[in-house]
Motif scaffolding. Structure first.
Motif, PDB file in Angstrom:
ATOM      1  N   LEU A  95      -7.994   5.019  -1.005  1.00 17.92           N
ATOM      2  CA  LEU A  95      -8.693   4.747  -2.254  1.00 17.92           C
ATOM      3  C   LEU A  95      -8.610   3.244  -2.491  1.00 17.92           C
ATOM      4  O   LEU A  95      -7.519   2.681  -2.542  1.00 17.92           O
ATOM      5  N   VAL A  96      -9.772   2.592  -2.569  1.00 17.53           N
ATOM      6  CA  VAL A  96      -9.807   1.136  -2.762  1.00 17.53           C
ATOM      7  C   VAL A  96     -10.597   0.809  -4.026  1.00 17.53           C
ATOM      8  O   VAL A  96     -11.512   1.542  -4.393  1.00 17.53           O
TER       9      VAL A  96
ATOM     10  N   MET B  45       0.853  -1.164   0.000  1.00 18.23           N
ATOM     11  CA  MET B  45       0.000   0.000   0.000  1.00 18.23           C
ATOM     12  C   MET B  45       0.901   1.229   0.000  1.00 18.23           C
ATOM     13  O   MET B  45       1.705   1.422   0.896  1.00 18.23           O
ATOM     14  N   SER B  46       0.742   2.056  -1.012  1.00 23.47           N
ATOM     15  CA  SER B  46       1.543   3.270  -1.147  1.00 23.47           C
ATOM     16  C   SER B  46       0.851   4.445  -0.471  1.00 23.47           C
ATOM     17  O   SER B  46      -0.369   4.486  -0.376  1.00 23.47           O
ATOM     18  N   VAL B  47       1.653   5.400  -0.038  1.00 22.01           N
ATOM     19  CA  VAL B  47       1.129   6.624   0.572  1.00 22.01           C
ATOM     20  C   VAL B  47       1.380   7.773  -0.394  1.00 22.01           C
ATOM     21  O   VAL B  47       2.508   7.992  -0.831  1.00 22.01           O
TER      22      VAL B  47
ATOM     23  N   GLN C  15      -4.699   2.455  -1.905  1.00 25.82           N
ATOM     24  CA  GLN C  15      -3.694   3.513  -1.876  1.00 25.82           C
ATOM     25  C   GLN C  15      -4.094   4.527  -0.803  1.00 25.82           C
ATOM     26  O   GLN C  15      -5.241   4.956  -0.746  1.00 25.82           O
ATOM     27  N   VAL C  16      -3.147   4.917   0.026  1.00 21.68           N
ATOM     28  CA  VAL C  16      -3.401   5.853   1.122  1.00 21.68           C
ATOM     29  C   VAL C  16      -3.064   7.265   0.668  1.00 21.68           C
ATOM     30  O   VAL C  16      -2.048   7.488   0.007  1.00 21.68           O
ATOM     31  N   VAL C  17      -3.917   8.220   1.030  1.00 20.29           N
ATOM     32  CA  VAL C  17      -3.666   9.635   0.767  1.00 20.29           C
ATOM     33  C   VAL C  17      -3.408  10.299   2.112  1.00 20.29           C
ATOM     34  O   VAL C  17      -4.171  10.123   3.057  1.00 20.29           O
ATOM     35  N   SER C  18      -2.305  11.055   2.188  1.00 22.14           N
ATOM     36  CA  SER C  18      -1.957  11.711   3.456  1.00 22.14           C
ATOM     37  C   SER C  18      -2.058  13.226   3.315  1.00 22.14           C
ATOM     38  O   SER C  18      -1.869  13.782   2.238  1.00 22.14           O
TER      39      SER C  18
END
Length: 78
Positions: free
Chosen positions: A38-39, A1-3, A26-29
């Motif tokens: 986002l899945v 899982m990317s940030v 995908q992770v949003v920071s």
């Protein structure tokens, strides 16, 4: 899982969406703190279905029993 920092996610949304579909969530920071994920829609629907109990599960659950709510027969106050 990317940030992904929110600035990159906004600027490269198509790339973020492609990575989500290809690699998974995908992770949003925002300001270094994870804010959203986002899945893919298939995984989202699977998670939603797993979180919602079926009618059978609700009826068989011990919390669904109502015997405690009814006074024993003949002992009700009038």
């Amino acid at each position: 899982m990317s940030v992904w920092p929110v600035q990159h996610a906004k600027a490269r949304f198509s790339e973020l969406l492609d990575a989500c579909l290809r690699d998974g969530p995908q992770v949003v920071s925002r300001r270094g703190t994870e804010a959203a994920v986002l899945v893919p829609i298939g995984e989202w629907r699977r998670l939603q279905a797993a979180a919602r109990p079926s009618l059978k599960d609700l009826l068989l659950a011990s919390e669904a029993r109502s015997e405690a709510l009814v006074s024993p027969r003949g002992q009700a106050r009038r």
